[in-house]
Motif scaffolding. Structure first.
Motif, PDB file in Angstrom:
ATOM      1  N   THR A  56      48.119  20.779 -37.719  1.00  0.00           N
ATOM      2  CA  THR A  56      47.213  21.479 -38.624  1.00  0.00           C
ATOM      3  C   THR A  56      46.890  20.557 -39.791  1.00  0.00           C
ATOM      4  N   ARG A 164      39.202  19.125 -44.531  1.00  0.00           N
ATOM      5  CA  ARG A 164      39.431  20.516 -44.124  1.00  0.00           C
ATOM      6  C   ARG A 164      38.199  21.368 -44.441  1.00  0.00           C
ATOM      7  N   SER A 165      37.648  21.185 -45.643  1.00  0.00           N
ATOM      8  CA  SER A 165      36.449  21.947 -46.019  1.00  0.00           C
ATOM      9  C   SER A 165      35.271  21.568 -45.131  1.00  0.00           C
ATOM     10  N   TYR A 167      35.464  20.394 -42.172  1.00  0.00           N
ATOM     11  CA  TYR A 167      35.765  20.901 -40.834  1.00  0.00           C
ATOM     12  C   TYR A 167      35.337  22.361 -40.703  1.00  0.00           C
ATOM     13  N   ARG A 168      35.642  23.138 -41.713  1.00  0.00           N
ATOM     14  CA  ARG A 168      35.248  24.549 -41.686  1.00  0.00           C
ATOM     15  C   ARG A 168      33.735  24.701 -41.660  1.00  0.00           C
ATOM     16  N   ASP A 169      33.044  23.704 -42.249  1.00  0.00           N
ATOM     17  CA  ASP A 169      31.577  23.724 -42.240  1.00  0.00           C
ATOM     18  C   ASP A 169      30.998  23.092 -40.979  1.00  0.00           C
ATOM     19  N   ARG A 170      31.892  22.748 -40.025  1.00  0.00           N
ATOM     20  CA  ARG A 170      31.487  22.174 -38.738  1.00  0.00           C
ATOM     21  C   ARG A 170      30.766  20.824 -38.887  1.00  0.00           C
ATOM     22  N   ASP A 267      42.824  23.929 -33.364  1.00  0.00           N
ATOM     23  CA  ASP A 267      41.562  24.382 -33.946  1.00  0.00           C
ATOM     24  C   ASP A 267      41.673  25.838 -34.386  1.00  0.00           C
ATOM     25  N   GLU A 269      40.431  27.178 -36.931  1.00  0.00           N
ATOM     26  CA  GLU A 269      39.169  27.663 -37.502  1.00  0.00           C
ATOM     27  C   GLU A 269      38.160  28.018 -36.416  1.00  0.00           C
ATOM     28  N   VAL A 271      36.189  26.140 -34.581  1.00  0.00           N
ATOM     29  CA  VAL A 271      34.890  25.464 -34.651  1.00  0.00           C
ATOM     30  C   VAL A 271      34.520  24.849 -33.309  1.00  0.00           C
TER      31      VAL A 271
END
Length: 500
Positions: A56, A164-165, A167-170, A267, A269, A271
């Motif tokens: 993670t 990380r941010s 990644y969350r926004d793809r 993964d 999140e 994504v």
């Protein structure tokens, strides 16, 4: 004498027995290693699933622990101070000393000793000053190194947090970076290659993974070892060929499934919507002596489909077949399969539109256009037909020259357009490659446009696929006339086909 000889024989016999026992134990130990290696190979997938600790972003963060200062050797403590008693001369003794004789000589010796002692004190003070100075320099350098390490850890953690941010926004780079970290952190037995490549497409959530699989020599050739006392040799009990082939096949299957499992598990999140994986081996073709990388396993699966599997209980090869994977029918002989996906899943790179029509003659020859002009002209054609179209960058475009969106409420969907300005028949491989792009982009249709023509195999393949449309030079003439009122001259006339 006889007793000594008997004792010598007894000791020699005991040494021989001890030696033989040690050699026998060596064979047992080597057998145990071979069995353990084979067992680890058979449990590659199960061990990874039961581990239950996917990588993670939190686990990627590092914690700074300052290292304690260790003084350089010989610098930790000050040297002992000179002691006067070690320099002071002995006073005159006896009757002469009591009567005061030899006093003058003694005082002279004391004076000399005093000077030596004072010099020793000065030397000690000077050396102590040097010691303290070097100790402080070492302490300062140590603190600097600690601060540098603290800064490095802080920078790393800040970078991880930013990724990380992202990644969350793809964001493509962040997803690919994290997937790289996941694959790099996976621990395999000795002999497994670690090379891999990943590519992510944000608009569809597809992740393409390419991994290097181990060669057949990863399976221990020996099943056991035996000590032959008469020859003083440890011999190999070979693993049966059938067993080696079966174990190797399941190792490849487990590696593929384990890779997909680790990526989906990490993964959190979600994504990544689906994963396409190609497993290759890097080896040398025995027939040509050239380096080759045959694909032995290729699969494509969605998160939902893969999540239904109970990986601790599946038969790896049967599981792959259920996932509609392609598996080498003879991986031990490196017999390849055609990858389901062979292109880079990079994001479409769009470019500014170019108005080619404005610069055309009254009856333009399509072969006289540059490849870029032809691609933009095709884009303008589809815009005239009624699709919202844009061109892609000319490099690394997966064989995609334009993408179009049909906004019709019934037939809406993404269209992949490839334009081939050529005088020759379009190869079948070009058609099948476009089919792969359509599948992985989840496009509604793939359209291959050419100034030339297609072969029968390509036409049959497109008809079977259902979402491919082939437009040859004759079709282009009609479409340009109907939708843009242009009289165009395509490529050469295709040769007449022989009747079937």
């Amino acid at each position: 004498m006889k007793a000594a000889a008997a004792e010598a024989k007894r000791m020699a016999r005991e040494e021989k027995l001890a030696y033989e026992a040690a050699r026998a134990q060596e064979a047992v130990d080597r057998t145990s290693v071979a069995e353990n290696d084979a067992e680890r190979l058979s449990q590659l997938l199960r061990a990874a699933v039961l581990d239950g600790q996917p990588l993670t972003f939190y686990r990627l963060e590092q914690k700074f622990v300052p290292s304690p200062f260790v003084p350089p050797k010989g610098r930790a403590k000050a040297a002992p101070l000179p002691v006067w008693s070690e320099y002071e001369p002995a006073a005159p003794g006896g009757l002469l000393g009591a009567l005061g004789f030899g006093r003058r000589g003694y005082e002279a010796e004391v004076e000399v000793a005093r000077k030596r002692f004072d010099r020793a004190l000065r030397d000690h003070a000077r050396e102590e000053m040097k010691r303290v100075e070097k100790l402080e320099k070492a302490r300062t350098r140590h603190e600097e190194l600690n601060q540098e390490e603290a800064g490095r850890v802080a920078a790393w953690n800040s970078d991880v947090d930013e990724r990380r941010s992202a990644y969350r926004d793809r964001e493509v780079e962040a997803v690919e970076w994290f997937a790289d970290q996941v694959l790099a952190a996976s621990v395999y037995p000795h002999g497994f290659p670690r090379a891999h490549q990943v590519s992510y497409q944000a608009d569809t959530g597809d992740l393409l993974v390419q991994i290097d699989l181990p060669l057949e020599d990863v399976v221990p050739a020996a099943r056991a070892y035996r000590y032959v006392k008469t020859r003083d040799e440890i011999t190999t009990v070979p693993r049966p060929e059938k067993e080696r082939r079966e174990l190797y096949a399941t190792v490849l299957a487990q590696t593929a499934l384990r890779t997909v499992h680790e990526l989906f598990a990490a993964d959190t999140e979600e994504v990544v919507r689906s994963i396409a994986l190609n497993g290759h081996v890097a080896t040398i073709d025995r027939a040509t002596g050239r380096n080759v990388r045959p694909c032995l396993i290729t699969l494509q699966t969605s998160r939902d489909e893969f999540g239904e599997l109970v990986l601790t209980q599946v038969d790896p090869r049967a599981c792959l077949k259920r996932l509609r994977s392609l598996i080498s029918p003879n991986p031990y002989e490196l017999e390849p399969v055609r990858p389901l996906v062979t292109f880079d899943l990079s994001k479409f790179r769009l470019m500014d539109s170019l108005d080619v029509v404005a610069g055309l003659d009254s009856r333009p020859v399509l072969m006289d256009l540059t490849p870029t002009e032809f691609e933009h002209l095709i884009r303008q054609l589809f815009e005239a037909i009624g699709l919202d179209s844009v061109n892609t960058q000319p490099s690394k475009d997966e064989g995609v020259d334009a993408i179009a969106m049909n906004t019709d409420p019934v037939m809406k969907g993404l269209c992949i357009i490839q334009a081939k300005r050529t005088k020759n028949v379009v190869p079948f491989e070009t058609v099948s490659a476009l089919a792969g792009v359509v599948e992985h982009k989840r496009a509604a249709k793939g359209i291959l446009v050419t100034t030339s023509w297609f072969g029968r195999a390509s036409e049959a393949f497109a008809n079977e696929h259902g979402r491919l449309e082939l437009l040859d030079g004759a079709n282009l003439v009609h479409l340009f006339k109907e939708h843009m009122d242009l009289d165009v001259i395509p490529g050469p006339v295709p040769p007449k086909r022989k009747p079937r």
